[in-house]
Design a protein around this motif. Sequence first.
Motif, PDB file in Angstrom:
ATOM      1  N   ARG A  45     -38.293  98.688  56.933  1.00 34.93           N
ATOM      2  CA  ARG A  45     -38.628  97.444  57.629  1.00 34.93           C
ATOM      3  C   ARG A  45     -40.078  97.484  58.093  1.00 34.93           C
ATOM      4  O   ARG A  45     -40.793  96.500  58.037  1.00 34.93           O
ATOM      5  CB  ARG A  45     -37.715  97.250  58.834  1.00 34.93           C
ATOM      6  N   GLN A  46     -40.459  98.632  58.556  1.00 36.10           N
ATOM      7  CA  GLN A  46     -41.827  98.767  59.062  1.00 36.10           C
ATOM      8  C   GLN A  46     -42.841  98.549  57.939  1.00 36.10           C
ATOM      9  O   GLN A  46     -43.859  97.898  58.128  1.00 36.10           O
ATOM     10  CB  GLN A  46     -41.993 100.153  59.659  1.00 36.10           C
ATOM     11  N   THR A  47     -42.531  99.100  56.788  1.00 36.70           N
ATOM     12  CA  THR A  47     -43.432  98.918  55.659  1.00 36.70           C
ATOM     13  C   THR A  47     -43.544  97.450  55.283  1.00 36.70           C
ATOM     14  O   THR A  47     -44.637  96.945  54.989  1.00 36.70           O
ATOM     15  CB  THR A  47     -42.933  99.725  54.441  1.00 36.70           C
ATOM     16  N   GLN A  48     -42.428  96.765  55.317  1.00 38.69           N
ATOM     17  CA  GLN A  48     -42.449  95.343  54.981  1.00 38.69           C
ATOM     18  C   GLN A  48     -43.321  94.572  55.969  1.00 38.69           C
ATOM     19  O   GLN A  48     -44.053  93.661  55.592  1.00 38.69           O
ATOM     20  CB  GLN A  48     -41.024  94.786  54.983  1.00 38.69           C
ATOM     21  N   GLU A  49     -43.206  94.960  57.210  1.00 41.26           N
ATOM     22  CA  GLU A  49     -43.989  94.290  58.240  1.00 41.26           C
ATOM     23  C   GLU A  49     -45.476  94.603  58.059  1.00 41.26           C
ATOM     24  O   GLU A  49     -46.324  93.716  58.179  1.00 41.26           O
ATOM     25  CB  GLU A  49     -43.501  94.780  59.613  1.00 41.26           C
ATOM     26  N   LEU A  50     -45.778  95.839  57.761  1.00 41.54           N
ATOM     27  CA  LEU A  50     -47.167  96.227  57.520  1.00 41.54           C
ATOM     28  C   LEU A  50     -47.749  95.424  56.366  1.00 41.54           C
ATOM     29  O   LEU A  50     -48.882  94.943  56.428  1.00 41.54           O
ATOM     30  CB  LEU A  50     -47.253  97.727  57.194  1.00 41.54           C
ATOM     31  N   LEU A  51     -46.967  95.269  55.332  1.00 44.94           N
ATOM     32  CA  LEU A  51     -47.439  94.512  54.172  1.00 44.94           C
ATOM     33  C   LEU A  51     -47.723  93.060  54.551  1.00 44.94           C
ATOM     34  O   LEU A  51     -48.732  92.492  54.138  1.00 44.94           O
ATOM     35  CB  LEU A  51     -46.388  94.547  53.073  1.00 44.94           C
ATOM     36  N   PHE A  52     -46.852  92.506  55.337  1.00 45.42           N
ATOM     37  CA  PHE A  52     -47.035  91.112  55.763  1.00 45.42           C
ATOM     38  C   PHE A  52     -48.343  90.937  56.520  1.00 45.42           C
ATOM     39  O   PHE A  52     -49.166  90.097  56.184  1.00 45.42           O
ATOM     40  CB  PHE A  52     -45.848  90.662  56.620  1.00 45.42           C
ATOM     41  N   PHE A  53     -48.541  91.759  57.522  1.00 41.30           N
ATOM     42  CA  PHE A  53     -49.760  91.636  58.340  1.00 41.30           C
ATOM     43  C   PHE A  53     -51.006  91.984  57.541  1.00 41.30           C
ATOM     44  O   PHE A  53     -52.037  91.316  57.642  1.00 41.30           O
ATOM     45  CB  PHE A  53     -49.661  92.530  59.580  1.00 41.30           C
ATOM     46  N   ALA A  54     -50.905  93.042  56.755  1.00 41.21           N
ATOM     47  CA  ALA A  54     -52.083  93.483  55.999  1.00 41.21           C
ATOM     48  C   ALA A  54     -52.508  92.422  54.986  1.00 41.21           C
ATOM     49  O   ALA A  54     -53.696  92.124  54.846  1.00 41.21           O
ATOM     50  CB  ALA A  54     -51.794  94.807  55.281  1.00 41.21           C
ATOM     51  N   TYR A  55     -51.539  91.835  54.325  1.00 37.45           N
ATOM     52  CA  TYR A  55     -51.899  90.835  53.324  1.00 37.45           C
ATOM     53  C   TYR A  55     -52.489  89.600  53.992  1.00 37.45           C
ATOM     54  O   TYR A  55     -53.418  88.994  53.470  1.00 37.45           O
ATOM     55  CB  TYR A  55     -50.682  90.449  52.474  1.00 37.45           C
ATOM     56  N   ARG A  56     -51.957  89.274  55.146  1.00 36.47           N
ATOM     57  CA  ARG A  56     -52.501  88.116  55.854  1.00 36.47           C
ATOM     58  C   ARG A  56     -53.951  88.356  56.261  1.00 36.47           C
ATOM     59  O   ARG A  56     -54.817  87.495  56.082  1.00 36.47           O
ATOM     60  CB  ARG A  56     -51.649  87.795  57.085  1.00 36.47           C
ATOM     61  N   ASP A  57     -54.220  89.526  56.809  1.00 41.62           N
ATOM     62  CA  ASP A  57     -55.591  89.834  57.214  1.00 41.62           C
ATOM     63  C   ASP A  57     -56.512  89.925  55.997  1.00 41.62           C
ATOM     64  O   ASP A  57     -57.662  89.497  56.037  1.00 41.62           O
ATOM     65  CB  ASP A  57     -55.628  91.148  58.004  1.00 41.62           C
ATOM     66  N   PHE A  58     -55.982  90.492  54.942  1.00 45.55           N
ATOM     67  CA  PHE A  58     -56.761  90.656  53.710  1.00 45.55           C
ATOM     68  C   PHE A  58     -57.210  89.301  53.158  1.00 45.55           C
ATOM     69  O   PHE A  58     -58.386  89.082  52.872  1.00 45.55           O
ATOM     70  CB  PHE A  58     -55.920  91.408  52.680  1.00 45.55           C
ATOM     71  N   THR A  59     -56.271  88.381  53.024  1.00 48.44           N
ATOM     72  CA  THR A  59     -56.616  87.072  52.481  1.00 48.44           C
ATOM     73  C   THR A  59     -57.428  86.252  53.483  1.00 48.44           C
ATOM     74  O   THR A  59     -58.271  85.447  53.092  1.00 48.44           O
ATOM     75  CB  THR A  59     -55.356  86.279  52.096  1.00 48.44           C
ATOM     76  N   GLY A  60     -57.164  86.482  54.753  1.00 54.12           N
ATOM     77  CA  GLY A  60     -57.896  85.755  55.784  1.00 54.12           C
ATOM     78  C   GLY A  60     -59.394  85.956  55.695  1.00 54.12           C
ATOM     79  O   GLY A  60     -60.170  85.053  56.010  1.00 54.12           O
ATOM     80  N   GLU A  61     -59.793  87.125  55.227  1.00 55.38           N
ATOM     81  CA  GLU A  61     -61.218  87.434  55.075  1.00 55.38           C
ATOM     82  C   GLU A  61     -61.926  86.391  54.220  1.00 55.38           C
ATOM     83  O   GLU A  61     -63.029  85.949  54.531  1.00 55.38           O
ATOM     84  CB  GLU A  61     -61.384  88.802  54.401  1.00 55.38           C
ATOM     85  N   ALA A  62     -61.299  86.045  53.122  1.00 54.82           N
ATOM     86  CA  ALA A  62     -61.940  85.139  52.177  1.00 54.82           C
ATOM     87  C   ALA A  62     -61.719  83.677  52.554  1.00 54.82           C
ATOM     88  O   ALA A  62     -62.551  82.821  52.231  1.00 54.82           O
ATOM     89  CB  ALA A  62     -61.406  85.395  50.767  1.00 54.82           C
TER      90      ALA A  62
END
Lengths: 168, 168
Positions: free
Chosen positions: B23-40
């Motif tokens: 579950r933690q990994t899934q959550e990490l992926l969610f936040f990380a992808y959001r921050d990643f795309t947010g950059e652009a």
Amino acid sequence: MADAGSHAKRPDNSFTLTEEGMRQTQELLFFAYRDFTGEADALLADFGFGRAHHRVIYFVGRHPGMAVSELLGILKITKQSLSRVLSQLINDGFILQRSDAADRRRRHLYLTAKGVDLERRLTERQSQLIAGAYQDAGAEAAQGFRAVLRAIINEQDRARVAPREAVE
Amino acid sequence: MADAGSHAKRPDNSFTLTEEGMRQTQELLFFAYRDFTGEADALLADFGFGRAHHRVIYFVGRHPGMAVSELLGILKITKQSLSRVLSQLINDGFILQRSDAADRRRRHLYLTAKGVDLERRLTERQSQLIAGAYQDAGAEAAQGFRAVLRAIINEQDRARVAPREAVE
DNA sequence: AATTTTAAGTCAGCCTTATTGACATATATG
DNA sequence: CATATATGTCAATAAGGCTGACTTAAAATT
């Protein structure tokens, strides 16, 4: 290779950080995230739900009793956007609300049995995909995977997810 | 070590694979992808573009001369969906088309100088985020990160991204 | 030569998920 | 009592997906 002449090629942090490598990572992230979310999308569609519903179910499941405002803070969407999916989930019996005893303006959110069941089924699929990837890549890679994800996340959310790697 | 009693409980791959960890990994992926795309996203908004435009710019930049059908195959969206963003990018002078000399039905896509510039600026931001995360997490973690991402991706796309880890 | 298939594009309409702005209601709090 | 807070709602808008039905041009097949 790309290293002209000198003897001790790259010192320790031998990941090159080339533009090419960076682009590749971005591409990997794109495909991986698409496959990751795709796992759950099919199941969600059976209920007429989308990813937004999944996120709500997920976070309410993870933080039972959380208030609407807290959920808004995590999802970073407007309350109008949340309202639509949350109402659906409540009407369809996946989530229930209970007013706070002390401050009756606040409403706590909980998964119903039905909600817990759906959450579990959604998580299961994605867990299997990740578990498989961990198996393929190895325990060390799995550890590195989480470490990098965590480092990508902004500090505020990072603290929210996991209070540290919680090693061992 | 969270290892109860028995001597050789788990053999080598001692990452626990608990439900919590997943579950933690899934959550990490969610936040990380959001921050990643947010950059652009912020930069894209300056041009009236969205993520869809970014993906087109990215893949055309990476595979200059690719045909429309190839792009559709990678993005896995309908041509009607692609049409909208591709037309905009062509009209705004970020992408140009050229008919294939041999088979004049096919149209090859290229970034214009303007397109190359935007692509570079978008990639730069995201590269910085990832490079920073790599620095924080270490070279080994970075390697593991890519290995797990690759393992998550379906075989077809995996081959497309990188013909192997391409070490050195 | 005629037919069929392929590559690309268009028109029209629909859905989901997001947005902003304006309000409404109940409840705390100063 | 007045104000601030937590939640919810109505209305309009936008991006980015989708399906279905065609068109056009060019290649491939028969």
